[in-house]
Design a protein around this motif. Sequence first.
Motif, PDB file in Angstrom:
ATOM      1  N   ARG A  58      91.153  31.241  21.425  1.00  0.00           N
ATOM      2  CA  ARG A  58      89.843  31.675  20.946  1.00  0.00           C
ATOM      3  C   ARG A  58      89.574  31.085  19.559  1.00  0.00           C
ATOM      4  NH1 ARG A  58      87.548  34.802  17.534  1.00  0.00           N
ATOM      5  NH2 ARG A  58      89.471  35.628  16.694  1.00  0.00           N
ATOM      6  N   ARG A  59      90.584  31.115  18.687  1.00  0.00           N
ATOM      7  CA  ARG A  59      90.430  30.555  17.340  1.00  0.00           C
ATOM      8  C   ARG A  59      90.226  29.049  17.378  1.00  0.00           C
ATOM      9  NH1 ARG A  59      94.913  33.808  13.706  1.00  0.00           N
ATOM     10  NH2 ARG A  59      93.986  35.861  13.987  1.00  0.00           N
ATOM     11  N   LEU A  60      90.948  28.355  18.254  1.00  0.00           N
ATOM     12  CA  LEU A  60      90.768  26.911  18.392  1.00  0.00           C
ATOM     13  C   LEU A  60      89.347  26.586  18.832  1.00  0.00           C
ATOM     14  CD1 LEU A  60      94.073  25.707  20.108  1.00  0.00           C
ATOM     15  CD2 LEU A  60      93.361  25.323  17.737  1.00  0.00           C
ATOM     16  N   GLU A  61      88.810  27.345  19.780  1.00  0.00           N
ATOM     17  CA  GLU A  61      87.447  27.116  20.265  1.00  0.00           C
ATOM     18  C   GLU A  61      86.437  27.391  19.156  1.00  0.00           C
ATOM     19  OE1 GLU A  61      84.322  25.848  22.166  1.00  0.00           O
ATOM     20  OE2 GLU A  61      86.373  25.571  22.882  1.00  0.00           O
ATOM     21  N   LEU A  62      86.672  28.436  18.366  1.00  0.00           N
ATOM     22  CA  LEU A  62      85.785  28.741  17.242  1.00  0.00           C
ATOM     23  C   LEU A  62      85.792  27.603  16.230  1.00  0.00           C
ATOM     24  CD1 LEU A  62      83.929  30.763  15.817  1.00  0.00           C
ATOM     25  CD2 LEU A  62      85.974  31.779  14.809  1.00  0.00           C
ATOM     26  N   ARG A  63      86.977  27.086  15.901  1.00  0.00           N
ATOM     27  CA  ARG A  63      87.071  25.950  14.968  1.00  0.00           C
ATOM     28  C   ARG A  63      86.348  24.720  15.518  1.00  0.00           C
ATOM     29  NH1 ARG A  63      93.308  26.093  13.863  1.00  0.00           N
ATOM     30  NH2 ARG A  63      93.433  28.192  13.049  1.00  0.00           N
ATOM     31  N   ALA A  64      86.501  24.467  16.821  1.00  0.00           N
ATOM     32  CA  ALA A  64      85.845  23.310  17.435  1.00  0.00           C
ATOM     33  C   ALA A  64      84.329  23.483  17.382  1.00  0.00           C
ATOM     34  CB  ALA A  64      86.324  23.134  18.877  1.00  0.00           C
ATOM     35  N   SER A  65      83.847  24.678  17.631  1.00  0.00           N
ATOM     36  CA  SER A  65      82.415  24.964  17.574  1.00  0.00           C
ATOM     37  C   SER A  65      81.876  24.773  16.155  1.00  0.00           C
ATOM     38  CB  SER A  65      82.162  26.398  18.042  1.00  0.00           C
ATOM     39  OG  SER A  65      80.814  26.748  17.902  1.00  0.00           O
ATOM     40  N   GLU A  66      82.622  25.269  15.165  1.00  0.00           N
ATOM     41  CA  GLU A  66      82.212  25.092  13.766  1.00  0.00           C
ATOM     42  C   GLU A  66      82.191  23.615  13.389  1.00  0.00           C
ATOM     43  OE1 GLU A  66      85.049  27.543  11.760  1.00  0.00           O
ATOM     44  OE2 GLU A  66      83.840  29.359  12.024  1.00  0.00           O
ATOM     45  N   GLU A  67      83.157  22.852  13.869  1.00  0.00           N
ATOM     46  CA  GLU A  67      83.209  21.414  13.576  1.00  0.00           C
ATOM     47  C   GLU A  67      82.022  20.699  14.220  1.00  0.00           C
ATOM     48  OE1 GLU A  67      84.153  17.883  11.941  1.00  0.00           O
ATOM     49  OE2 GLU A  67      84.957  19.855  11.410  1.00  0.00           O
ATOM     50  N   ARG A  68      81.655  21.083  15.457  1.00  0.00           N
ATOM     51  CA  ARG A  68      80.483  20.483  16.111  1.00  0.00           C
ATOM     52  C   ARG A  68      79.228  20.791  15.298  1.00  0.00           C
ATOM     53  NH1 ARG A  68      83.211  22.290  20.780  1.00  0.00           N
ATOM     54  NH2 ARG A  68      81.945  24.183  20.823  1.00  0.00           N
ATOM     55  N   ASP A  69      79.111  22.022  14.796  1.00  0.00           N
ATOM     56  CA  ASP A  69      77.960  22.389  13.965  1.00  0.00           C
ATOM     57  C   ASP A  69      77.925  21.549  12.694  1.00  0.00           C
ATOM     58  OD1 ASP A  69      77.231  24.290  15.817  1.00  0.00           O
ATOM     59  OD2 ASP A  69      77.942  26.003  14.635  1.00  0.00           O
ATOM     60  N   ARG A  70      79.082  21.400  12.025  1.00  0.00           N
ATOM     61  CA  ARG A  70      79.154  20.598  10.797  1.00  0.00           C
ATOM     62  C   ARG A  70      78.713  19.162  11.059  1.00  0.00           C
ATOM     63  NH1 ARG A  70      83.141  23.939   9.280  1.00  0.00           N
ATOM     64  NH2 ARG A  70      84.859  22.961  10.344  1.00  0.00           N
ATOM     65  N   GLN A  71      79.199  18.596  12.148  1.00  0.00           N
ATOM     66  CA  GLN A  71      78.846  17.214  12.474  1.00  0.00           C
ATOM     67  C   GLN A  71      77.350  17.090  12.781  1.00  0.00           C
ATOM     68  OE1 GLN A  71      81.447  16.011  15.643  1.00  0.00           O
ATOM     69  NE2 GLN A  71      83.239  15.846  14.300  1.00  0.00           N
ATOM     70  N   GLY A  72      76.813  18.084  13.481  1.00  0.00           N
ATOM     71  CA  GLY A  72      75.388  18.069  13.795  1.00  0.00           C
ATOM     72  C   GLY A  72      74.530  18.137  12.546  1.00  0.00           C
ATOM     73  N   TYR A  73      74.891  19.018  11.616  1.00  0.00           N
ATOM     74  CA  TYR A  73      74.133  19.123  10.369  1.00  0.00           C
ATOM     75  C   TYR A  73      74.298  17.880   9.508  1.00  0.00           C
ATOM     76  CZ  TYR A  73      72.754  23.946  11.164  1.00  0.00           C
ATOM     77  OH  TYR A  73      72.202  25.083  11.675  1.00  0.00           O
ATOM     78  N   SER A  74      75.449  17.230   9.547  1.00  0.00           N
ATOM     79  CA  SER A  74      75.631  16.020   8.740  1.00  0.00           C
ATOM     80  C   SER A  74      74.840  14.845   9.333  1.00  0.00           C
ATOM     81  CB  SER A  74      77.107  15.657   8.609  1.00  0.00           C
ATOM     82  OG  SER A  74      77.630  15.225   9.846  1.00  0.00           O
ATOM     83  N   ARG A  75      74.650  14.822  10.637  1.00  0.00           N
ATOM     84  CA  ARG A  75      73.857  13.756  11.265  1.00  0.00           C
ATOM     85  C   ARG A  75      72.369  13.960  11.007  1.00  0.00           C
ATOM     86  NH1 ARG A  75      77.645  14.294  15.534  1.00  0.00           N
ATOM     87  NH2 ARG A  75      76.257  15.723  16.623  1.00  0.00           N
ATOM     88  N   GLN A  76      71.938  15.214  10.923  1.00  0.00           N
ATOM     89  CA  GLN A  76      70.527  15.508  10.704  1.00  0.00           C
ATOM     90  C   GLN A  76      70.417  16.540   9.579  1.00  0.00           C
ATOM     91  OE1 GLN A  76      68.540  16.430  14.288  1.00  0.00           O
ATOM     92  NE2 GLN A  76      66.534  16.522  13.359  1.00  0.00           N
ATOM     93  N   PRO A  77      70.539  16.070   8.331  1.00  0.00           N
ATOM     94  CA  PRO A  77      70.526  17.006   7.203  1.00  0.00           C
ATOM     95  C   PRO A  77      69.161  17.665   7.029  1.00  0.00           C
ATOM     96  CG  PRO A  77      70.570  14.754   6.425  1.00  0.00           C
ATOM     97  CD  PRO A  77      70.680  14.696   7.913  1.00  0.00           C
ATOM     98  N   GLN A  78      69.150  18.773   6.312  1.00  0.00           N
ATOM     99  CA  GLN A  78      67.910  19.476   6.015  1.00  0.00           C
ATOM    100  C   GLN A  78      67.024  18.567   5.169  1.00  0.00           C
ATOM    101  OE1 GLN A  78      67.048  22.637   6.998  1.00  0.00           O
ATOM    102  NE2 GLN A  78      68.881  22.684   8.232  1.00  0.00           N
ATOM    103  N   SER A  79      65.750  18.541   5.486  1.00  0.00           N
ATOM    104  CA  SER A  79      64.835  17.702   4.708  1.00  0.00           C
ATOM    105  C   SER A  79      64.365  18.461   3.477  1.00  0.00           C
ATOM    106  CB  SER A  79      63.640  17.296   5.582  1.00  0.00           C
ATOM    107  OG  SER A  79      62.863  18.450   5.863  1.00  0.00           O
ATOM    108  N   ASP A  80      63.775  17.720   2.547  1.00  0.00           N
ATOM    109  CA  ASP A  80      63.242  18.328   1.333  1.00  0.00           C
ATOM    110  C   ASP A  80      61.809  18.822   1.535  1.00  0.00           C
ATOM    111  OD1 ASP A  80      65.580  17.944  -0.016  1.00  0.00           O
ATOM    112  OD2 ASP A  80      64.988  15.988  -0.824  1.00  0.00           O
ATOM    113  N   ALA A  81      61.263  18.663   2.729  1.00  0.00           N
ATOM    114  CA  ALA A  81      59.893  19.112   3.007  1.00  0.00           C
ATOM    115  C   ALA A  81      59.831  20.627   2.936  1.00  0.00           C
ATOM    116  CB  ALA A  81      59.467  18.622   4.386  1.00  0.00           C
ATOM    117  N   PRO A  82      58.687  21.157   2.438  1.00  0.00           N
ATOM    118  CA  PRO A  82      58.571  22.619   2.350  1.00  0.00           C
ATOM    119  C   PRO A  82      58.631  23.241   3.740  1.00  0.00           C
ATOM    120  CG  PRO A  82      56.487  21.553   1.762  1.00  0.00           C
ATOM    121  CD  PRO A  82      57.490  20.470   1.992  1.00  0.00           C
ATOM    122  N   GLY A  83      59.326  24.301   3.836  1.00  0.00           N
ATOM    123  CA  GLY A  83      59.473  24.981   5.111  1.00  0.00           C
ATOM    124  C   GLY A  83      59.323  26.471   4.903  1.00  0.00           C
ATOM    125  N   TRP A  84      60.271  27.213   5.375  1.00  0.00           N
ATOM    126  CA  TRP A  84      60.229  28.666   5.230  1.00  0.00           C
ATOM    127  C   TRP A  84      60.324  29.109   3.776  1.00  0.00           C
ATOM    128  CZ3 TRP A  84      58.459  31.658   8.838  1.00  0.00           C
ATOM    129  CH2 TRP A  84      58.531  31.244  10.147  1.00  0.00           C
TER     130      TRP A  84
END
Length: 93
Positions: A58-84
Amino acid sequence: MLNVKIAYVEYTVEWTPHMQIIQIVLDKKLLHAADQAAKRTKRNRSALVRDALREHLRRLELRASEERDRQGYSRQPQSDAPGWEAEAAWQEE
């Protein structure tokens, strides 16, 4: 005549048709620690190992999921455009 004391350990072996019997190798110290933990938690050794392995997987799967999220955010970073953030700002009076 030998005076031999026999100690019996009572526990129920949980087994269902979908389970497989395997063999693992543990050093003496780890085996002793596992036996003590099983005794403390009133489980047999197999149940203790199954639960520990489930938790580890379960912990390994959680780490893998967190790593996928990190990679996804690094490929498409938050823009500086006004949002919420702009919506949360107080209006000028």
